[in-house]
Design an enzyme around this catalytic site. Structure first.
Site, PDB file in Angstrom:
ATOM      1  N   LYS A  50      -0.538  -0.971 -10.267  1.00  0.00           N
ATOM      2  CA  LYS A  50      -1.979  -1.240 -10.340  1.00  0.00           C
ATOM      3  C   LYS A  50      -2.551  -0.844 -11.703  1.00  0.00           C
ATOM      4  O   LYS A  50      -3.341  -1.580 -12.286  1.00  0.00           O
ATOM      5  CB  LYS A  50      -2.703  -0.505  -9.194  1.00  0.00           C
ATOM      6  CG  LYS A  50      -2.414  -1.130  -7.843  1.00  0.00           C
ATOM      7  CD  LYS A  50      -2.854  -0.267  -6.675  1.00  0.00           C
ATOM      8  CE  LYS A  50      -2.334  -0.874  -5.380  1.00  0.00           C
ATOM      9  NZ  LYS A  50      -2.531  -0.019  -4.200  1.00  0.00           N
ATOM     10  N   GLN A  94      -5.227   5.376  -1.925  1.00  0.00           N
ATOM     11  CA  GLN A  94      -3.866   4.855  -1.744  1.00  0.00           C
ATOM     12  C   GLN A  94      -3.349   5.227  -0.352  1.00  0.00           C
ATOM     13  O   GLN A  94      -3.302   6.402   0.012  1.00  0.00           O
ATOM     14  CB  GLN A  94      -2.952   5.418  -2.848  1.00  0.00           C
ATOM     15  CG  GLN A  94      -1.532   4.886  -2.825  1.00  0.00           C
ATOM     16  CD  GLN A  94      -1.447   3.382  -3.049  1.00  0.00           C
ATOM     17  OE1 GLN A  94      -2.108   2.818  -3.913  1.00  0.00           O
ATOM     18  NE2 GLN A  94      -0.633   2.712  -2.247  1.00  0.00           N
ATOM     19  N   ASP A 117     -10.711  -2.128  -2.163  1.00  0.00           N
ATOM     20  CA  ASP A 117      -9.666  -2.638  -1.277  1.00  0.00           C
ATOM     21  C   ASP A 117     -10.243  -3.457  -0.124  1.00  0.00           C
ATOM     22  O   ASP A 117      -9.486  -4.013   0.673  1.00  0.00           O
ATOM     23  CB  ASP A 117      -8.894  -1.448  -0.693  1.00  0.00           C
ATOM     24  CG  ASP A 117      -7.439  -1.452  -1.116  1.00  0.00           C
ATOM     25  OD1 ASP A 117      -6.992  -2.469  -1.670  1.00  0.00           O
ATOM     26  OD2 ASP A 117      -6.760  -0.437  -0.886  1.00  0.00           O
TER      27      ASP A 117
END
Ligand code: NDP
Length: 278
Positions: A50, A94, A117
């Site tokens: 990422k 995460q 996200d």
């Protein structure tokens, strides 16, 4: 039948190239805060992917590693600080978090406007009701790959195997929004092979290596393999058995299919966050 490989690396590369131009026209460089709890080799690998993509696109990242023994409330307090930090545009926690942490509570603590996200209830609810929203990256990446194979998905039969908040549920909803007739399978589903074999689009997101065998696949179907597991030799493998090559019309490889697209969609969400601000 020759199966066409749906190459996520190539498509993600094109998308990131376009995003780079868009970033240059934004009022400021987007800043993504990544929150990691404890040490997990797989998470480290994903975060590196990422941050590398963010560098290419021109997005700033800061990685915040919190100790493994932290409590749910302490992570929430940390996330709330990021919510209030005007220099941070997007927040990503995460996953997976350690087992003692309430993942849903942590996700809900993220300001929906900074939810890079697309996982908060507000954004997932927006996906259901058609309200403009930040969409979950992995299912969105899968949809973009499916649309590489066929632009108009209206009327196609789709089966999504897996029903998680992260992948399965939003994937089914995205396909429903594209006017597919959608069935959602999970570990209680009976006759999975029979159900899957009627799918024009088959998305598998279970992490069960080799679950989707040749006889599960309708000839010519679009097959998207989200799953990630490891072989005894330590190689990365997907949910789809190699025997599906030659039956499916299109198939994503693992690695090099959904993974790079997940990252590209994260970058796209970051650009949208800053665009929506201005
Ligand atoms: P979860 O473990 O949260 O969900 C797995 C789902 O698979 C559950 O709904 C479960 O059913 C279902 N399932 C498990 N076994 C079977 C079976 N034998 N038959 C049918 N359904 C089954 O995982 P995630 O959704 O978070 O992730 C799924 C996979 O995708 C993982 O391998 C993960 O690593 C990978 N992944 C890959 C990404 C990428 O970028 N490539 C990004 C995100 C995830 P039930 O609900 O009944 O338990």
């Amino acid at each position: 039948m020759e199966t066409i490989r749906l190459d996520g690396r190539v498509l993600a590369g094109h998308i990131q190239h376009q995003l780079r131009t868009e970033v240059m026209n934004l009022p400021h460089k987007p800043h993504l805060a990544v929150v990691v709890v404890g040490e997990n080799p797989a998470s480290t690998l994903y975060i590196n992917m990422k941050t590398k993509a963010a560098d290419i696109v021109g997005i700033q990242t800061s990685v915040h590693t919190l100790p493994a023994q932290i409590t749910t409330q302490e992570i929430i307090a940390f996330v709330e600080n990021l919510n209030h930090d005007s220099l941070i545009d997007g927040i990503l926690v995460q996953l997976p978090l350690p087992k003692n942490i309430d993942t849903n509570m942590v996700i809900e603590a993220i300001d929906p406007k900074k939810d890079a996200d697309g996982l908060t209830s507000k954004n997932q609810g927006g996906l259901m009701t058609g309200y403009p929203t930040l969409l979950p990256c992995t299912p969105l990446g899968c949809l973009r790959l499916i649309q590489q194979a066929k632009a108009d998905l209206g009327g196609l039969n789709a089966v999504v195997v897996g029903r998680s908040r992260l992948v399965g549920r939003p994937m089914a909803q995205l396909l429903l929004n594209e006017n597919c007739t959608v069935a959602q399978a999970h570990s209680y589903t009976k006759n999975l092979a029979d159900l899957c074999s009627r799918a024009d689009i088959l998305v598998s997101a279970t992490g069960v290596r080799g679950l989707i065998k040749r006889e599960f696949v309708k000839p010519g179907a679009i097959v998207i393999d989200v799953g990630i597991s490891k072989t005894e030799e330590g190689q990365i493998a997907g949910d789809v058995d190699s025997g599906v090559w030659g039956v499916a019309g299109w198939l994503t490889p693992v690695p090099g299919g959904v993974g790079p697209m997940t990252v590209a969609m994260l970058m796209s969400n970051m650009v949208n966050i800053v665009k929506n601000k201005s």
